[in-house]
Write an enzyme that holds these catalytic residues in place. Sequence first.
Site, PDB file in Angstrom:
ATOM      1  CB  CYS A  87       1.845 -17.609   1.944  1.00  0.00           C
ATOM      2  SG  CYS A  87       3.308 -17.504   0.656  1.00  0.00           S
ATOM      3  CB  CYS A  94       7.222 -12.868   2.788  1.00  0.00           C
ATOM      4  SG  CYS A  94       7.344 -12.253   0.927  1.00  0.00           S
ATOM      5  CB  CYS A 137       3.601 -12.744  -5.539  1.00  0.00           C
ATOM      6  SG  CYS A 137       4.498 -13.167  -3.803  1.00  0.00           S
ATOM      7  CD  GLN A 157      22.385 -11.863  -7.188  1.00  0.00           C
ATOM      8  OE1 GLN A 157      21.285 -12.086  -5.918  1.00  0.00           O
ATOM      9  NE2 GLN A 157      23.551 -12.369  -6.172  1.00  0.00           N
ATOM     10  CE1 TYR A 177      32.267 -21.617  -5.179  1.00  0.00           C
ATOM     11  CE2 TYR A 177      33.255 -19.707  -4.782  1.00  0.00           C
ATOM     12  CZ  TYR A 177      33.153 -21.404  -4.891  1.00  0.00           C
ATOM     13  OH  TYR A 177      34.376 -21.602  -3.274  1.00  0.00           O
ATOM     14  CD  GLU A 224      28.471 -21.361 -11.369  1.00  0.00           C
ATOM     15  OE1 GLU A 224      28.343 -22.406 -11.754  1.00  0.00           O
ATOM     16  OE2 GLU A 224      28.471 -20.587 -10.884  1.00  0.00           O
ATOM     17  CG  ASP A 246      27.897 -14.679  -5.711  1.00  0.00           C
ATOM     18  OD1 ASP A 246      27.222 -14.474  -4.229  1.00  0.00           O
ATOM     19  OD2 ASP A 246      27.131 -14.124  -6.324  1.00  0.00           O
ATOM     20  CB  CYS A 304      23.778 -15.641  -0.495  1.00  0.00           C
ATOM     21  SG  CYS A 304      23.990 -17.427  -0.227  1.00  0.00           S
TER      22      CYS A 304
END
Length: 366
Positions: A50, A53, A127, A211, A240, A260, A297, A324
Amino acid sequence: MFVEGALPGEMVDAMVYDERASYARATVIEVIQPSPARGNAPCPHVARGCGGCGWQHISPPAQVGFKVGLVDEALRRAGHDPGADVRAGPPLPSTGYRTTLRVAVAGAGRPGFRRARRHDVVEVDSCLVAHPLLEELLVSADFGGASEAVLRVGARTGQRLCVLSPTDAGARLDADVRVIGRDELAGGRRAWIFEEVAGARLRLSAGSFFQARPDGAEVLVDLVGQALSGAPPGPLVDAYGGVGLFGATIGRGRPVTVLESSASAIADARVNLPTARARQTDVERWRPQPAAAVVADPPRSGLGRRAAAVLAGTGANHLALVSCDPASLGRDSALLHAHGFRLQWATVVDMFPGTPHIETVSCFTR
């Protein structure tokens, strides 16, 4: 050489799978001398391939340290002095946190996640990071003939939504789940759930970004509030702004303008902030209006030169930047510096433990 699965200081046997003129990418075959930061992946699906992660082989405390180091390095590359105030935010739970999941659909309508760097699907019935109300769907749902499903839950409301691509034909899910096909959304139908964050009840439509954990969103709200705490009274620009998270929380008591580009998100923002000015526009195309404070953002690519100039053109001397990606944070900090802003501090929020994704809130003043 970028070696996936290796940690600083380790000796590994690695296989190169992508070689370019100035760099190459490789993946670990065997760890010969492990780092003290290496740990055992707690999720059994990682061993099955997988790709969801990618940092589960790193111990949780070391993950935070590496992320802070990456942000510090990006800021130093942008010209900030070594020893800039880069800190770790409050710890967040590392399991059961994700309220949005994108899953691939294998045979017989069963869900799974893409194998690392491949398109084939590793089927799962659990998960480690999924919210329990989404993990239930990995066990019970039949996604019919869909090729992909986006699952979303309101952690504080219990409402669940499933968007199936390209269509929801043949799908069977629990009765409380609102199911809609991507083809229906393209035809103009709407579907949404509600979530509660920092005292605000927010509508989240199927096509709107939000989020992926409300506790993490509350940490972002708190940090943005700290970054703008010295701003004078007056208008707030929420650039944003998505569905209006920051305008609906730290914007209380101020006139708010939400900028936005997404039609879905701006429709939600108009519901969530009925008294705000909500403009569907690209930030770089907006004509600056006077403001006392700005929160931005942007997407992973960052502000860029034009948007930085637009936000500086508001006259605000307090700006909170939510990034991010460390590289785009470094670029944006240099752009803001050219407009007279100075970085006061940057706080790394580990929104996605077990992954390399990094969220940072930075305080700029001038």
